[in-house]
Write a protein that holds these residues in place. Structure first.
Motif, PDB file in Angstrom:
ATOM      1  N   ILE A 282      71.053  27.387  51.949  1.00 12.02           N
ATOM      2  CA  ILE A 282      70.192  25.835  51.704  1.00 12.02           C
ATOM      3  C   ILE A 282      70.040  25.486  53.223  1.00 12.02           C
ATOM      4  O   ILE A 282      69.147  24.844  53.350  1.00 12.02           O
ATOM      5  CB  ILE A 282      70.987  25.026  51.048  1.00 12.02           C
ATOM      6  N   SER A 283      70.977  25.904  54.309  1.00 12.06           N
ATOM      7  CA  SER A 283      70.910  25.270  55.579  1.00 12.06           C
ATOM      8  C   SER A 283      69.922  26.056  56.595  1.00 12.06           C
ATOM      9  O   SER A 283      69.561  25.808  57.677  1.00 12.06           O
ATOM     10  CB  SER A 283      71.990  25.056  56.228  1.00 12.06           C
ATOM     11  N   GLU A 284      69.357  27.276  55.889  1.00 16.58           N
ATOM     12  CA  GLU A 284      68.324  28.014  56.613  1.00 16.58           C
ATOM     13  C   GLU A 284      66.911  28.021  56.074  1.00 16.58           C
ATOM     14  O   GLU A 284      65.977  28.457  56.709  1.00 16.58           O
ATOM     15  CB  GLU A 284      68.777  29.530  56.527  1.00 16.58           C
ATOM     16  N   ILE A 285      66.588  27.270  55.175  1.00 16.90           N
ATOM     17  CA  ILE A 285      65.354  27.068  54.526  1.00 16.90           C
ATOM     18  C   ILE A 285      64.680  26.191  55.300  1.00 16.90           C
ATOM     19  O   ILE A 285      65.131  25.262  55.876  1.00 16.90           O
ATOM     20  CB  ILE A 285      65.297  26.982  53.109  1.00 16.90           C
TER      21      ILE A 285
ATOM     22  N   GLU B  45      59.714  22.046  52.710  1.00 15.84           N
ATOM     23  CA  GLU B  45      58.231  21.583  52.869  1.00 15.84           C
ATOM     24  C   GLU B  45      58.306  20.066  52.132  1.00 15.84           C
ATOM     25  O   GLU B  45      57.448  19.391  52.617  1.00 15.84           O
ATOM     26  CB  GLU B  45      57.228  22.790  52.173  1.00 15.84           C
ATOM     27  N   ASP B  46      59.315  20.127  50.850  1.00 15.15           N
ATOM     28  CA  ASP B  46      58.904  18.799  50.102  1.00 15.15           C
ATOM     29  C   ASP B  46      60.146  18.809  49.412  1.00 15.15           C
ATOM     30  O   ASP B  46      60.755  19.735  48.775  1.00 15.15           O
ATOM     31  CB  ASP B  46      57.812  18.869  49.381  1.00 15.15           C
ATOM     32  N   ILE B  47      60.569  17.688  48.987  1.00 17.54           N
ATOM     33  CA  ILE B  47      61.697  17.263  48.197  1.00 17.54           C
ATOM     34  C   ILE B  47      61.205  15.872  47.206  1.00 17.54           C
ATOM     35  O   ILE B  47      60.592  15.160  47.518  1.00 17.54           O
ATOM     36  CB  ILE B  47      63.101  16.858  48.764  1.00 17.54           C
ATOM     37  N   VAL B  48      61.299  16.261  45.944  1.00 17.33           N
ATOM     38  CA  VAL B  48      60.832  15.451  44.996  1.00 17.33           C
ATOM     39  C   VAL B  48      62.213  15.169  43.882  1.00 17.33           C
ATOM     40  O   VAL B  48      62.697  16.324  43.741  1.00 17.33           O
ATOM     41  CB  VAL B  48      59.638  15.579  44.134  1.00 17.33           C
TER      42      VAL B  48
ATOM     43  N   GLU C 217      60.216  31.269  43.339  1.00 16.47           N
ATOM     44  CA  GLU C 217      59.764  31.780  44.528  1.00 16.47           C
ATOM     45  C   GLU C 217      59.539  30.572  45.540  1.00 16.47           C
ATOM     46  O   GLU C 217      58.594  29.729  45.213  1.00 16.47           O
ATOM     47  CB  GLU C 217      58.500  32.634  44.150  1.00 16.47           C
ATOM     48  N   LYS C 218      60.267  30.366  46.467  1.00 10.70           N
ATOM     49  CA  LYS C 218      60.204  29.403  47.520  1.00 10.70           C
ATOM     50  C   LYS C 218      60.193  28.011  46.695  1.00 10.70           C
ATOM     51  O   LYS C 218      59.898  26.946  47.379  1.00 10.70           O
ATOM     52  CB  LYS C 218      58.725  29.545  48.197  1.00 10.70           C
ATOM     53  N   GLU C 219      61.346  27.721  45.831  1.00 11.57           N
ATOM     54  CA  GLU C 219      61.652  26.517  45.386  1.00 11.57           C
ATOM     55  C   GLU C 219      62.843  26.536  44.545  1.00 11.57           C
ATOM     56  O   GLU C 219      63.420  27.612  44.075  1.00 11.57           O
ATOM     57  CB  GLU C 219      60.490  26.120  44.212  1.00 11.57           C
TER      58      GLU C 219
ATOM     59  N   SER D  36      60.871  22.403  47.482  1.00 12.97           N
ATOM     60  CA  SER D  36      59.848  23.320  47.842  1.00 12.97           C
ATOM     61  C   SER D  36      60.188  23.863  49.418  1.00 12.97           C
ATOM     62  O   SER D  36      60.521  22.996  50.037  1.00 12.97           O
ATOM     63  CB  SER D  36      58.426  22.955  47.922  1.00 12.97           C
ATOM     64  N   TYR D  37      60.244  25.304  49.708  1.00 10.41           N
ATOM     65  CA  TYR D  37      60.463  25.509  51.021  1.00 10.41           C
ATOM     66  C   TYR D  37      59.739  26.755  51.247  1.00 10.41           C
ATOM     67  O   TYR D  37      59.231  27.323  50.487  1.00 10.41           O
ATOM     68  CB  TYR D  37      62.241  25.831  51.120  1.00 10.41           C
ATOM     69  N   ASP D  38      59.946  27.392  52.622  1.00 10.50           N
ATOM     70  CA  ASP D  38      59.248  28.537  53.074  1.00 10.50           C
ATOM     71  C   ASP D  38      60.501  29.133  53.688  1.00 10.50           C
ATOM     72  O   ASP D  38      61.555  28.418  54.117  1.00 10.50           O
ATOM     73  CB  ASP D  38      58.264  28.228  54.152  1.00 10.50           C
TER      74      ASP D  38
END
Length: 108
Positions: A3-6, A9-12, A86-88, A105-107
């Motif tokens: 989790i510390s490497e992602i 992009e957004d958090i809800v 996928e990316k979330e 959401s992440y990349d």
């Protein structure tokens, strides 16, 4: 996944109060995301129209816990169930009083 490497992009966050049948939606405060690789953790602030609070999500192996200054004891840790797409990520906490959903959401 760590989790510390992602790249977030957004958090809800949806926070439901079971007794009152109330649901609150929180969004990330821009620029508030901090990652700590040593502790495999992610810290961020969430807001809605009425309040702002901090959340720390920590990864321990393949499990996740969180703590928040929105709770009576900001150091109390709660186990999260997680679902990875996928990316979330969807991280879920549930007890008799509340249900909390973090959608990240992440990349990569």
């Amino acid at each position: 996944m760590n989790i510390s490497e992602i790249d977030v992009e957004d958090i809800v966050c949806f926070w439901g109060n079971i007794e009152d049948n109330e649901l609150y939606k929180y969004t990330i405060v821009d620029g508030s995301t901090n990652k700590n690789a040593r502790h495999k953790s992610l810290r961020f602030s969430l807001k809605n129209a009425d309040e702002t609070f901090e959340v720390v999500i920590k990864q321990i192996g393949n499990s996740f816990i969180f703590k928040s200054d929105a709770h009576d004891d900001p150091e109390e840790e709660f186990k999260l169930y997680f679902f990875q797409g996928e990316k979330e990520l969807i991280l879920v906490y549930s007890d008799q009083e509340e249900q909390i959903y973090f959608h990240i959401s992440y990349d990569i």
